[in-house]
Design a protein around this motif. Sequence first.
Motif, PDB file in Angstrom:
ATOM      1  N   HIS A 215       0.347  19.751   2.776  1.00  0.00           N
ATOM      2  CA  HIS A 215      -0.601  20.862   2.930  1.00  0.00           C
ATOM      3  C   HIS A 215       0.154  22.149   3.285  1.00  0.00           C
ATOM      4  O   HIS A 215      -0.203  23.229   2.835  1.00  0.00           O
ATOM      5  CB  HIS A 215      -1.608  20.557   4.040  1.00  0.00           C
TER       6      HIS A 215
ATOM      7  N   LYS B 102     -15.277  26.847   6.013  1.00  0.00           N
ATOM      8  CA  LYS B 102     -15.303  25.575   6.748  1.00  0.00           C
ATOM      9  C   LYS B 102     -15.909  25.823   8.120  1.00  0.00           C
ATOM     10  O   LYS B 102     -15.418  26.684   8.870  1.00  0.00           O
ATOM     11  CB  LYS B 102     -13.868  25.090   6.857  1.00  0.00           C
TER      12      LYS B 102
ATOM     13  N   ARG C 279     -10.951  18.843  13.888  1.00  0.00           N
ATOM     14  CA  ARG C 279     -10.510  19.923  13.004  1.00  0.00           C
ATOM     15  C   ARG C 279     -10.887  19.676  11.541  1.00  0.00           C
ATOM     16  O   ARG C 279     -10.537  20.445  10.657  1.00  0.00           O
ATOM     17  CB  ARG C 279      -9.012  20.211  13.153  1.00  0.00           C
ATOM     18  N   PHE C 280     -11.597  18.585  11.248  1.00  0.00           N
ATOM     19  CA  PHE C 280     -12.168  18.380   9.912  1.00  0.00           C
ATOM     20  C   PHE C 280     -13.379  19.313   9.768  1.00  0.00           C
ATOM     21  O   PHE C 280     -13.791  19.986  10.720  1.00  0.00           O
ATOM     22  CB  PHE C 280     -12.639  16.929   9.755  1.00  0.00           C
TER      23      PHE C 280
ATOM     24  N   GLN D 210       0.834  -1.203   0.000  1.00  0.00           N
ATOM     25  CA  GLN D 210       0.000   0.000   0.000  1.00  0.00           C
ATOM     26  C   GLN D 210       0.866   1.250   0.000  1.00  0.00           C
ATOM     27  O   GLN D 210       1.919   1.288   0.653  1.00  0.00           O
ATOM     28  CB  GLN D 210      -0.921   0.009   1.228  1.00  0.00           C
ATOM     29  N   ALA D 211       0.394   2.274  -0.727  1.00  0.00           N
ATOM     30  CA  ALA D 211       1.134   3.537  -0.783  1.00  0.00           C
ATOM     31  C   ALA D 211       1.021   4.262   0.551  1.00  0.00           C
ATOM     32  O   ALA D 211      -0.024   4.238   1.202  1.00  0.00           O
ATOM     33  CB  ALA D 211       0.573   4.413  -1.904  1.00  0.00           C
TER      34      ALA D 211
ATOM     35  N   GLY E 138       1.482   8.108   1.953  1.00  0.00           N
ATOM     36  CA  GLY E 138       1.731   9.531   1.687  1.00  0.00           C
ATOM     37  C   GLY E 138       2.351  10.136   2.927  1.00  0.00           C
ATOM     38  O   GLY E 138       3.476   9.829   3.304  1.00  0.00           O
ATOM     39  N   GLY E 139       1.577  10.976   3.616  1.00  0.00           N
ATOM     40  CA  GLY E 139       2.068  11.572   4.863  1.00  0.00           C
ATOM     41  C   GLY E 139       1.771  10.714   6.073  1.00  0.00           C
ATOM     42  O   GLY E 139       2.207  11.028   7.185  1.00  0.00           O
ATOM     43  N   GLY E 140       1.000   9.652   5.892  1.00  0.00           N
ATOM     44  CA  GLY E 140       0.704   8.719   6.984  1.00  0.00           C
ATOM     45  C   GLY E 140      -0.301   9.238   8.008  1.00  0.00           C
ATOM     46  O   GLY E 140      -0.550   8.572   9.012  1.00  0.00           O
ATOM     47  N   GLN E 141      -0.902  10.390   7.756  1.00  0.00           N
ATOM     48  CA  GLN E 141      -1.783  10.997   8.770  1.00  0.00           C
ATOM     49  C   GLN E 141      -3.098  10.234   8.939  1.00  0.00           C
ATOM     50  O   GLN E 141      -3.737  10.300   9.988  1.00  0.00           O
ATOM     51  CB  GLN E 141      -2.063  12.462   8.419  1.00  0.00           C
ATOM     52  N   THR E 142      -3.491   9.497   7.923  1.00  0.00           N
ATOM     53  CA  THR E 142      -4.677   8.649   8.022  1.00  0.00           C
ATOM     54  C   THR E 142      -4.270   7.181   8.103  1.00  0.00           C
ATOM     55  O   THR E 142      -4.773   6.422   8.938  1.00  0.00           O
ATOM     56  CB  THR E 142      -5.590   8.863   6.793  1.00  0.00           C
ATOM     57  N   LEU E 143      -3.334   6.785   7.228  1.00  0.00           N
ATOM     58  CA  LEU E 143      -3.010   5.360   7.129  1.00  0.00           C
ATOM     59  C   LEU E 143      -2.363   4.810   8.407  1.00  0.00           C
ATOM     60  O   LEU E 143      -2.713   3.713   8.868  1.00  0.00           O
ATOM     61  CB  LEU E 143      -2.099   5.120   5.915  1.00  0.00           C
TER      62      LEU E 143
ATOM     63  N   THR F 234      -0.485  14.944   2.704  1.00  0.00           N
ATOM     64  CA  THR F 234      -0.293  15.349   1.312  1.00  0.00           C
ATOM     65  C   THR F 234      -1.624  15.458   0.577  1.00  0.00           C
ATOM     66  O   THR F 234      -2.614  14.819   0.948  1.00  0.00           O
ATOM     67  CB  THR F 234       0.574  14.319   0.561  1.00  0.00           C
TER      68      THR F 234
ATOM     69  N   ILE G 281      -1.661   8.934  -7.388  1.00  0.00           N
ATOM     70  CA  ILE G 281      -1.925  10.328  -7.781  1.00  0.00           C
ATOM     71  C   ILE G 281      -0.577  11.038  -7.829  1.00  0.00           C
ATOM     72  O   ILE G 281       0.089  11.205  -6.796  1.00  0.00           O
ATOM     73  CB  ILE G 281      -2.860  11.035  -6.775  1.00  0.00           C
TER      74      ILE G 281
ATOM     75  N   CYS H 299     -11.219  18.526   3.333  1.00  0.00           N
ATOM     76  CA  CYS H 299     -11.363  19.827   2.676  1.00  0.00           C
ATOM     77  C   CYS H 299     -11.031  19.778   1.172  1.00  0.00           C
ATOM     78  O   CYS H 299     -11.765  20.322   0.342  1.00  0.00           O
ATOM     79  CB  CYS H 299     -10.444  20.833   3.362  1.00  0.00           C
TER      80      CYS H 299
HETATM   81  C1  LIG Z   1      -5.706  15.420  13.680  1.00  0.00           C
HETATM   82  C2  LIG Z   1      -5.999  15.436  12.202  1.00  0.00           C
HETATM   83  C3  LIG Z   1      -6.734  16.501  11.695  1.00  0.00           C
HETATM   84  C4  LIG Z   1      -7.037  16.550  10.327  1.00  0.00           C
HETATM   85  N1  LIG Z   1      -7.775  17.601   9.853  1.00  0.00           N
HETATM   86  C5  LIG Z   1      -8.086  17.653   8.548  1.00  0.00           C
HETATM   87  C6  LIG Z   1      -8.830  18.743   8.016  1.00  0.00           C
HETATM   88  O1  LIG Z   1      -9.174  19.706   8.692  1.00  0.00           O
HETATM   89  N2  LIG Z   1      -9.132  18.713   6.679  1.00  0.00           N
HETATM   90  C7  LIG Z   1      -8.709  17.718   5.865  1.00  0.00           C
HETATM   91  O2  LIG Z   1      -8.994  17.755   4.690  1.00  0.00           O
HETATM   92  N3  LIG Z   1      -7.981  16.674   6.335  1.00  0.00           N
HETATM   93  C8  LIG Z   1      -7.658  16.635   7.635  1.00  0.00           C
HETATM   94  N4  LIG Z   1      -6.894  15.595   8.106  1.00  0.00           N
HETATM   95  C9  LIG Z   1      -6.406  14.565   7.180  1.00  0.00           C
HETATM   96  C10 LIG Z   1      -5.061  14.981   6.560  1.00  0.00           C
HETATM   97  O3  LIG Z   1      -5.356  15.971   5.627  1.00  0.00           O
HETATM   98  C11 LIG Z   1      -4.278  13.848   5.828  1.00  0.00           C
HETATM   99  O4  LIG Z   1      -3.368  14.471   5.054  1.00  0.00           O
HETATM  100  C12 LIG Z   1      -5.073  12.947   4.933  1.00  0.00           C
HETATM  101  O5  LIG Z   1      -5.909  12.198   5.758  1.00  0.00           O
HETATM  102  C13 LIG Z   1      -4.278  11.871   4.197  1.00  0.00           C
HETATM  103  O6  LIG Z   1      -3.108  12.332   3.637  1.00  0.00           O
HETATM  104  P1  LIG Z   1      -1.746  11.578   3.885  1.00  0.00           P
HETATM  105  O7  LIG Z   1      -0.785  12.140   2.900  1.00  0.00           O
HETATM  106  O8  LIG Z   1      -1.386  11.602   5.298  1.00  0.00           O
HETATM  107  O9  LIG Z   1      -2.097  10.085   3.398  1.00  0.00           O
HETATM  108  P2  LIG Z   1      -1.820   8.661   4.085  1.00  0.00           P
HETATM  109  O10 LIG Z   1      -2.404   8.626   5.433  1.00  0.00           O
HETATM  110  O11 LIG Z   1      -0.404   8.305   3.945  1.00  0.00           O
HETATM  111  O12 LIG Z   1      -2.672   7.743   3.099  1.00  0.00           O
HETATM  112  C14 LIG Z   1      -4.075   7.819   3.038  1.00  0.00           C
HETATM  113  C15 LIG Z   1      -4.571   6.906   1.910  1.00  0.00           C
HETATM  114  O13 LIG Z   1      -4.198   7.440   0.653  1.00  0.00           O
HETATM  115  C16 LIG Z   1      -3.333   6.527  -0.074  1.00  0.00           C
HETATM  116  N5  LIG Z   1      -2.351   7.391  -0.732  1.00  0.00           N
HETATM  117  C17 LIG Z   1      -1.505   8.251  -0.120  1.00  0.00           C
HETATM  118  N6  LIG Z   1      -0.873   8.999  -1.060  1.00  0.00           N
HETATM  119  C18 LIG Z   1      -1.336   8.583  -2.264  1.00  0.00           C
HETATM  120  C19 LIG Z   1      -1.076   8.973  -3.631  1.00  0.00           C
HETATM  121  N7  LIG Z   1      -0.237   9.987  -3.961  1.00  0.00           N
HETATM  122  N8  LIG Z   1      -1.726   8.313  -4.616  1.00  0.00           N
HETATM  123  C20 LIG Z   1      -2.617   7.314  -4.324  1.00  0.00           C
HETATM  124  N9  LIG Z   1      -2.899   6.903  -3.083  1.00  0.00           N
HETATM  125  C21 LIG Z   1      -2.271   7.544  -2.065  1.00  0.00           C
HETATM  126  C22 LIG Z   1      -2.793   5.572   0.976  1.00  0.00           C
HETATM  127  O14 LIG Z   1      -2.479   4.319   0.438  1.00  0.00           O
HETATM  128  C23 LIG Z   1      -3.974   5.494   1.946  1.00  0.00           C
HETATM  129  O15 LIG Z   1      -4.939   4.604   1.449  1.00  0.00           O
HETATM  130  C24 LIG Z   1      -6.579  15.519   9.459  1.00  0.00           C
HETATM  131  C25 LIG Z   1      -5.833  14.460   9.972  1.00  0.00           C
HETATM  132  C26 LIG Z   1      -5.533  14.401  11.332  1.00  0.00           C
HETATM  133  C27 LIG Z   1      -4.723  13.272  11.851  1.00  0.00           C
END
Ligand SMILES: Cc1cc2nc3c(=O)[nH]c(=O)nc-3n(C[C@H](O)[C@H](O)[C@H](O)COP(=O)(O)OP(=O)(O)OC[C@H]3O[C@@H](n4cnc5c(N)ncnc54)[C@H](O)[C@@H]3O)c2cc1C
Length: 261
Positions: A74, A171, A178-179, A25-26, A28-33, A104, A156, A117
């Motif tokens: 972001h 928002k 904070r979503f 699995q890819a 990105g920033g790991g904030q969700t995964l 990201t 992506i 967002c």
């Molecule tokens: C406390 C907290 C508050 C937040 N508040 C907000 C908010 O106010 N608004 C908002 O919009 N978001 C918010 N987020 C989410 C944040 O924006 C994350 O950036 C977003 O959830 C996922 O981005 P990531 O790069 O961390 O992806 P990851 O967590 O690394 O990955 C998420 C998913 O995307 C896939 N993936 C990652 N990069 C790619 C790519 N380039 N191509 C294809 N697949 C990919 C992964 O495989 C996984 O399935 C918040 C998160 C947290 C923890």
Amino acid sequence: MYNFEFVKPSTVAEAVSALGEEDAQALGGGQTLLPTMKQRLASPSKLVSLSGIADMKGVSADGGVLTIGGGTTHGTVAAEAGAYPALADLASHIGDPAVRNRGTIGGSLANNDPSACYPSAALASGATIVTNTREIAADDYFQGMFTTALNEGEIITAVKFPIPQAANYQKFLQPASRFALVGVFVAKYADGVRVAVTGASEEGVFRWSEAEEALNKEFRPDALMDLKVAPANMIGDLHGTKEYRAHLVGVMTKRAVTAAG
Ligand SMILES: Cc1cc2nc3c(=O)[nH]c(=O)nc-3n(C[C@H](O)[C@H](O)[C@H](O)COP(=O)(O)OP(=O)(O)OC[C@H]3O[C@@H](n4cnc5c(N)ncnc54)[C@H](O)[C@@H]3O)c2cc1C
């Protein structure tokens, strides 16, 4: 945390190859995964970090289009997307500094959280999602909560935003996460106004076509006076009822038009 393999390729081609393996699995920033893995809701055997791919990072504006690499954080969008101020402003209000430093745009759009967002900005801008294999129009990309047109292992690599004449994102913050409890992005182009709503619907991000029609006649908040979205398909949870969210859609759209105008 259980064992998994971690790789950090430096090109898209290497990442695609690594993602070809079963259960890879890819990352990105790991904030969700990563939180999802900690909760054992996901258990990839291999994480393919995209953070070492220089070609997937950066912001550039050319010919009325702002292009953002899929691996751009972001925080970088907030700092460097000055050519599209409403988008930079949206990025500057995502989560907190830690989330903005790691999260990201590619990860956010791939995840397509119903309260995120960026999906509203991409849909309201008629953006193009660029992947390692094709280009997908935002109107075809978002397919419901946490569901997109992406295929397994598709990455992506960039997102292209046509720069509007005027735009604004409003928002209504859910203060604990904070979503967006409800977020509305309004963008006015020479060929029409687009309005996209996040946080509100059980179907995920959507275009509010009645508002677009009204605003195409008159780009003023008063043009929305008689319009309401039906509560039936809205999200109802402990943070807000369906009726509350439906009401907020109208309020936030009017505020966005006022701020954009
Ligand atoms: C406390 C907290 C508050 C937040 N508040 C907000 C908010 O106010 N608004 C908002 O919009 N978001 C918010 N987020 C989410 C944040 O924006 C994350 O950036 C977003 O959830 C996922 O981005 P990531 O790069 O961390 O992806 P990851 O967590 O690394 O990955 C998420 C998913 O995307 C896939 N993936 C990652 N990069 C790619 C790519 N380039 N191509 C294809 N697949 C990919 C992964 O495989 C996984 O399935 C918040 C998160 C947290 C923890």
